[in-house]
Design a protein around this motif. Structure first.
Motif, PDB file in Angstrom:
ATOM      1  N   GLY A 190      10.862   4.439 -28.408  1.00  0.00           N
ATOM      2  CA  GLY A 190      11.609   4.848 -29.373  1.00  0.00           C
ATOM      3  C   GLY A 190      13.006   4.962 -29.309  1.00  0.00           C
ATOM      4  O   GLY A 190      13.385   5.091 -27.787  1.00  0.00           O
ATOM      5  N   ASP A 191      13.887   5.880 -30.007  1.00  0.00           N
ATOM      6  CA  ASP A 191      14.950   6.109 -29.398  1.00  0.00           C
ATOM      7  C   ASP A 191      15.287   6.875 -28.531  1.00  0.00           C
ATOM      8  O   ASP A 191      16.180   6.897 -27.426  1.00  0.00           O
ATOM      9  N   GLY A 192      14.273   8.451 -28.236  1.00  0.00           N
ATOM     10  CA  GLY A 192      14.700   8.685 -27.637  1.00  0.00           C
ATOM     11  C   GLY A 192      14.339   8.616 -26.296  1.00  0.00           C
ATOM     12  O   GLY A 192      15.007   8.595 -25.190  1.00  0.00           O
ATOM     13  N   MET A 193      13.452   7.341 -25.779  1.00  0.00           N
ATOM     14  CA  MET A 193      13.164   7.046 -24.672  1.00  0.00           C
ATOM     15  C   MET A 193      14.384   6.218 -24.188  1.00  0.00           C
ATOM     16  O   MET A 193      14.883   5.954 -23.273  1.00  0.00           O
ATOM     17  N   SER A 234       8.933   6.476 -33.161  1.00  0.00           N
ATOM     18  CA  SER A 234       8.863   6.890 -34.464  1.00  0.00           C
ATOM     19  C   SER A 234       9.990   6.029 -35.012  1.00  0.00           C
ATOM     20  O   SER A 234       9.174   5.893 -36.335  1.00  0.00           O
ATOM     21  N   THR A 235      11.383   6.407 -35.184  1.00  0.00           N
ATOM     22  CA  THR A 235      12.348   5.703 -35.874  1.00  0.00           C
ATOM     23  C   THR A 235      12.723   4.147 -35.132  1.00  0.00           C
ATOM     24  O   THR A 235      13.127   3.054 -35.750  1.00  0.00           O
ATOM     25  N   ASP A 236      12.150   3.619 -34.440  1.00  0.00           N
ATOM     26  CA  ASP A 236      12.754   2.686 -33.088  1.00  0.00           C
ATOM     27  C   ASP A 236      14.163   1.807 -34.256  1.00  0.00           C
ATOM     28  O   ASP A 236      13.958   0.948 -34.314  1.00  0.00           O
ATOM     29  N   ARG A 304       6.074  13.354 -38.771  1.00  0.00           N
ATOM     30  CA  ARG A 304       7.214  14.531 -39.016  1.00  0.00           C
ATOM     31  C   ARG A 304       8.538  14.673 -39.715  1.00  0.00           C
ATOM     32  O   ARG A 304       9.059  15.701 -40.470  1.00  0.00           O
ATOM     33  N   TYR A 305       9.149  12.983 -39.848  1.00  0.00           N
ATOM     34  CA  TYR A 305      10.427  12.989 -40.018  1.00  0.00           C
ATOM     35  C   TYR A 305      11.012  13.322 -41.810  1.00  0.00           C
ATOM     36  O   TYR A 305      11.187  13.826 -42.829  1.00  0.00           O
ATOM     37  N   ASP A 306       9.384  12.352 -42.157  1.00  0.00           N
ATOM     38  CA  ASP A 306       9.405  12.959 -43.879  1.00  0.00           C
ATOM     39  C   ASP A 306       9.144  14.019 -44.217  1.00  0.00           C
ATOM     40  O   ASP A 306       9.851  14.646 -45.417  1.00  0.00           O
ATOM     41  N   TRP A 483      23.808  19.474 -34.204  1.00  0.00           N
ATOM     42  CA  TRP A 483      24.054  18.258 -34.657  1.00  0.00           C
ATOM     43  C   TRP A 483      22.872  17.696 -33.448  1.00  0.00           C
ATOM     44  O   TRP A 483      22.814  18.373 -33.000  1.00  0.00           O
ATOM     45  N   ASN A 484      22.602  15.784 -34.658  1.00  0.00           N
ATOM     46  CA  ASN A 484      21.055  15.470 -34.269  1.00  0.00           C
ATOM     47  C   ASN A 484      21.749  13.905 -32.982  1.00  0.00           C
ATOM     48  O   ASN A 484      22.928  13.605 -33.725  1.00  0.00           O
ATOM     49  N   CYS A 485      21.806  14.003 -32.314  1.00  0.00           N
ATOM     50  CA  CYS A 485      22.209  13.224 -32.063  1.00  0.00           C
ATOM     51  C   CYS A 485      21.341  11.963 -30.949  1.00  0.00           C
ATOM     52  O   CYS A 485      20.735  12.043 -29.696  1.00  0.00           O
TER      53      CYS A 485
HETATM   54  C1  LIG Z   1      14.008  10.291 -50.615  1.00  0.00           C
HETATM   55  C2  LIG Z   1      14.084   9.142 -49.359  1.00  0.00           C
HETATM   56  C3  LIG Z   1      15.162   9.098 -48.585  1.00  0.00           C
HETATM   57  C4  LIG Z   1      15.325   8.208 -47.781  1.00  0.00           C
HETATM   58  C5  LIG Z   1      16.653   8.699 -46.538  1.00  0.00           C
HETATM   59  C6  LIG Z   1      16.480   7.578 -45.806  1.00  0.00           C
HETATM   60  C7  LIG Z   1      17.567   7.912 -44.841  1.00  0.00           C
HETATM   61  C8  LIG Z   1      17.798   7.150 -43.354  1.00  0.00           C
HETATM   62  C9  LIG Z   1      17.946   6.585 -42.475  1.00  0.00           C
HETATM   63  C10 LIG Z   1      17.543   7.098 -41.147  1.00  0.00           C
HETATM   64  C11 LIG Z   1      18.640   6.720 -40.221  1.00  0.00           C
HETATM   65  C12 LIG Z   1      17.336   6.752 -38.202  1.00  0.00           C
HETATM   66  C13 LIG Z   1      18.345   7.103 -37.157  1.00  0.00           C
HETATM   67  C14 LIG Z   1      17.517   7.343 -36.240  1.00  0.00           C
HETATM   68  C15 LIG Z   1      17.900   7.979 -35.222  1.00  0.00           C
HETATM   69  C16 LIG Z   1      16.761   8.130 -34.560  1.00  0.00           C
HETATM   70  O1  LIG Z   1      17.855   8.280 -33.420  1.00  0.00           O
HETATM   71  C17 LIG Z   1      16.271   9.343 -34.660  1.00  0.00           C
HETATM   72  C18 LIG Z   1      15.635   8.987 -33.195  1.00  0.00           C
HETATM   73  O2  LIG Z   1      14.308   9.026 -33.624  1.00  0.00           O
HETATM   74  P1  LIG Z   1      12.741   8.958 -32.393  1.00  0.00           P
HETATM   75  O3  LIG Z   1      12.273  10.107 -32.928  1.00  0.00           O
HETATM   76  O4  LIG Z   1      12.358   7.310 -32.706  1.00  0.00           O
HETATM   77  O5  LIG Z   1      13.172   8.747 -31.257  1.00  0.00           O
HETATM   78  N1  LIG Z   1      15.477   9.787 -35.832  1.00  0.00           N
HETATM   79  C19 LIG Z   1      16.384  10.733 -36.720  1.00  0.00           C
HETATM   80  O6  LIG Z   1      16.711  11.565 -36.319  1.00  0.00           O
HETATM   81  C20 LIG Z   1      15.568  10.711 -37.814  1.00  0.00           C
HETATM   82  C21 LIG Z   1      16.268  11.009 -38.747  1.00  0.00           C
HETATM   83  C22 LIG Z   1      15.281  10.875 -40.014  1.00  0.00           C
HETATM   84  C23 LIG Z   1      15.710  10.787 -41.176  1.00  0.00           C
HETATM   85  C24 LIG Z   1      14.703  10.975 -42.345  1.00  0.00           C
HETATM   86  C25 LIG Z   1      14.509  11.880 -43.608  1.00  0.00           C
HETATM   87  C26 LIG Z   1      13.130  11.566 -44.222  1.00  0.00           C
HETATM   88  C27 LIG Z   1      14.839  12.122 -45.333  1.00  0.00           C
HETATM   89  C28 LIG Z   1      13.001  12.012 -47.050  1.00  0.00           C
HETATM   90  C29 LIG Z   1      13.918  12.898 -47.574  1.00  0.00           C
HETATM   91  C30 LIG Z   1      13.274  12.893 -48.774  1.00  0.00           C
HETATM   92  C31 LIG Z   1      13.342  13.894 -50.181  1.00  0.00           C
HETATM   93  C32 LIG Z   1      12.439  13.909 -50.958  1.00  0.00           C
HETATM   94  C33 LIG Z   1      12.898  15.206 -52.342  1.00  0.00           C
HETATM   95  C34 LIG Z   1      11.166  15.334 -53.056  1.00  0.00           C
END
Ligand SMILES: CCCCCCCCCCCCC/C=C/[C@@H](O)[C@H](COP(=O)(O)O)NC(=O)CCCCCCCCCCCCCCC
Ligand SMILES: Nc1ncnc2c1ncn2[C@@H]1O[C@H](COP(=O)(O)OP(=O)(O)O)[C@@H](O)[C@H]1O
Ligand SMILES: [Ca+2]
Length: 535
Positions: A190-193, A234-236, A304-306, A483-485
């Motif tokens: 994934g993104d971490g790798m 996970s996020t890819d 876990r992110y949701d 900070w989430n990097c």
């Molecule tokens: C209400 C629905 C909200 C959906 C919001 C989605 C926003 C998503 C933007 C995601 C940007 C992702 C950027 C990438 C980050 C990755 O580098 C990084 C690492 O990934 P890895 O574990 O695969 O190695 N991933 C992350 O840091 C994950 C961030 C994910 C954030 C997701 C948040 C989900 C939020 C759900 C909120 C729900 C509120 C509901 C209230 C009743």
């Protein structure tokens, strides 16, 4: 040279006669059936031919070779729409031709192979592959061995595979071991790798060039090795934002044909030391809290992110901060121009004079400074689209223009913030809200207000607003977030970030859109390189 490579003859496919033509960039074949004149021509860019084999060769579901004299089999990239995603899925197409003579057969295979080398010079011969067996749903090994390795073998690529046994093993290998003979590095995870590979390759390249990664004013040396991503995390997000789909076969085919996509990288410094590099999400506040919370629930896998997202949303936090940024040239592009960075995108980095104005003290006038309470502060070098958010954190960001988009979400009521989050899941503009700002930038600095101003002592109004169901997951409201990097928590809050244009190259070509309308006025398959999308 083009005339030398031209070849045209009559060939058989099964019991039908075809006219096959190899000329310039294309290989095509048309059925010559008098009764059915309008039979379609299938045309394949030579650069998208995966392999040419003598005889009758199958690789799916199992490899079989019938070594005949007059046949040859061509494998090529075939596109299909991917349903839910914005990009196109690539599949392995196969066609088996029969020639009237062995001499003609040998001429075809020889010409096709020569054309292929000429038209896609970046095809890898030897790859270093790292598999994270614990990423995402823990299917990395299976994905590689069942879907990817057979394609690499067909394309004549030799690979050295390392299944990691610990975090940072891939990074350390790239920093220290002999990399001679490799054309690229493949990351199965994934993104971490991906981030490990990124740190290893950038670090190694600077070491060899004698450059200091710690100095934010240094122009870093671009990495000579390409990176391929086989999504198994996970996020890819890096894969999704550069290919348009999360699909191991599509990604493997981009690697095989040697596609090349440059990528901007952000270096994150504390005082005068490099902390990390980031390509997708560098986020404080909401995204930092989500990551910190999600680390406690790794066993849930991608879910876990949701879960953590919901918990953090319900805890309703905002944080005080001072954000300073160095704006990019607004005449070149804007994060709100509603364009999208698609395959062949022409918004590329011009030589940016960042180093000279990075010093805040020397050039205070160039920097913009804002202070207040934020729900989140995010910086992304690319759109950061992912399956959760198909257009991403910043839909009009460009992969390789040497800039990043800074998104400031000021403190607001819980429903407003939910609206902002929810808009990421559709084509609605998440920046069209009164408490959201977005700026295209070359550098960002974040600091905390002095102790007195951070709200250790909160006003009554803030106290009323903050514990919105907060008791669910925390008892005290912290004064600062983390900070989430790109999925890693940074150990420091006060940071300086600088975007380095096109520091690495991926085996990808940007997003090819399915059913889109382009401003070149042509249909999708005839779209000119570099045109932009109109909605
Ligand atoms: C209400 C629905 C909200 C959906 C919001 C989605 C926003 C998503 C933007 C995601 C940007 C992702 C950027 C990438 C980050 C990755 O580098 C990084 C690492 O990934 P890895 O574990 O695969 O190695 N991933 C992350 O840091 C994950 C961030 C994910 C954030 C997701 C948040 C989900 C939020 C759900 C909120 C729900 C509120 C509901 C209230 C009743
Ligand atoms: N063998 C291993 N054991 C434990 N952690 C590892 C191993 N190999 C890689 N890692 C680490 O696992 C983390 C998550 O990996 P990743 O492939 O991004 O999956 P996910 O998308 O599920 O987070 C990365 O930060 C990486 O450094
Ligand atoms: Ca960019």
């Amino acid at each position: 040279m083009e005339t030398e490579l031209r070849l045209e003859s009559s060939l058989w496919v099964g019991n039908k006669r075809y006219r096959a033509v190899l000329s310039g960039w294309h290989f095509n074949w048309t059925e010559v059936d008098k009764k059915n004149r309008d039979k379609k021509t299938i045309s394949v860019p030579v650069a998208e031919v995966v392999g040419v084999e003598e005889g009758r060769v199958e690789i799916l579901p199992r490899k079989s070779v019938e070594d005949t004299d007059k046949d040859f089999t061509v494998f090529y990239v075939k596109r299909s729409s991917s349903g839910s995603s914005y990009g196109l899925l690539w599949r392995l197409g196969r066609i088996q031709f029969s020639c009237p003579s062995r001499v003609l057969r040998d001429q075809w295979t020889k010409h096709l192979r020569t054309a292929l080398k000429t038209h896609s010079p970046l095809r890898p011969n030897r790859l270093l592959v790292f598999i994270n067996p614990f990423g995402g749903k823990k299917k990395g090994r299976k994905i590689y061995h069942s879907l990817v390795a057979p394609l690499f073998e067909l394309a004549g690529i030799s690979s050295h595979v390392i299944v990691t046994e610990r975090a940072n093993q891939a990074r350390d290998h790239l920093l220290k071991k002999d990399l001679k003979g490799f054309d690229g590095v493949v990351c199965v995870g994934g993104d971490g790798m991906f981030s490990e590979i990124l740190h290893g390759l950038i670090g190694r390249t600077q070491q060899e060039a004698g450059l200091s990664e710690n100095d934010p004013t240094v122009a870093l040396q671009p990495c000579p090795l390409h990176i391929g991503i086989i999504p198994a995390g996970s996020t890819d997000c890096v894969c999704y934002a550069t290919v348009g789909v999360i699909d191991p076969v599509t990604s493997a085919l981009h690697i095989i044909i040697g596609d090349s996509q440059p990528l901007d990288v952000c270096s994150v410094h504390q005082a005068s030391a490099l902390m990390r590099y980031s390509v997708s999400l560098l986020g404080y506040g909401f995204y930092g809290d989500v990551l910190a919370e999600s680390e406690k629930h790794r066993w849930m896998g991608p879910l876990r992110y949701d879960y953590s997202g919901t918990m953090v949303y319900l805890s309703n936090r905002s944080y005080a901060g001072i954000v300073q940024y160095l704006p990019a040239d607004p005449l070149l592009s804007s994060p709100r121009d509603r364009t999208r960075c698609l395959s062949g995108c022409s918004v590329l980095g011009v030589s940016l004079n960042v180093a000279s104005c990075l010093s805040f003290c020397a050039f205070p006038g160039e920097w913009v400074s804002v202070e207040g309470r934020f729900r989140c502060v995010s910086l992304t070098c690319m759109s950061s689209s992912c399956p959760k958010s198909p257009l991403g954190l910043s839909p009009s960001a460009h992969l390789a223009d040497g800039t990043g988009d800074l998104i400031l979400v000021w403190d607001t009521h819980p429903l407003g913030f939910l609206k902002f989050l929810y808009r990421h899941t559709s084509t609605q503009d998440q920046f069209d809200l009164p408490f959201v700002e977005v700026h295209r930038v070359k550098a960002v600095r974040f600091s905390l207000p002095s102790e007195r101003d951070t709200g250790q002592e909160m006003t009554n109004e803030q106290k009323m607003a903050t514990p919105f169901l907060c008791g669910l997951c925390c008892s005290k409201v912290p004064a600062k977030s983390v900070w989430n990097c790109d999925g890693e928590i940074l150990s420091s809050t006060e940071i300086l970030c600088r975007i380095h244009g096109q520091l690495v190259r991926l085996y990808a070509r940007g997003i090819e859109e399915g059913a889109a309308v382009h401003n070149c006025g042509k249909e999708n398959d005839k779209c000119q390189m570099g045109c932009t999308l109109i909605k």
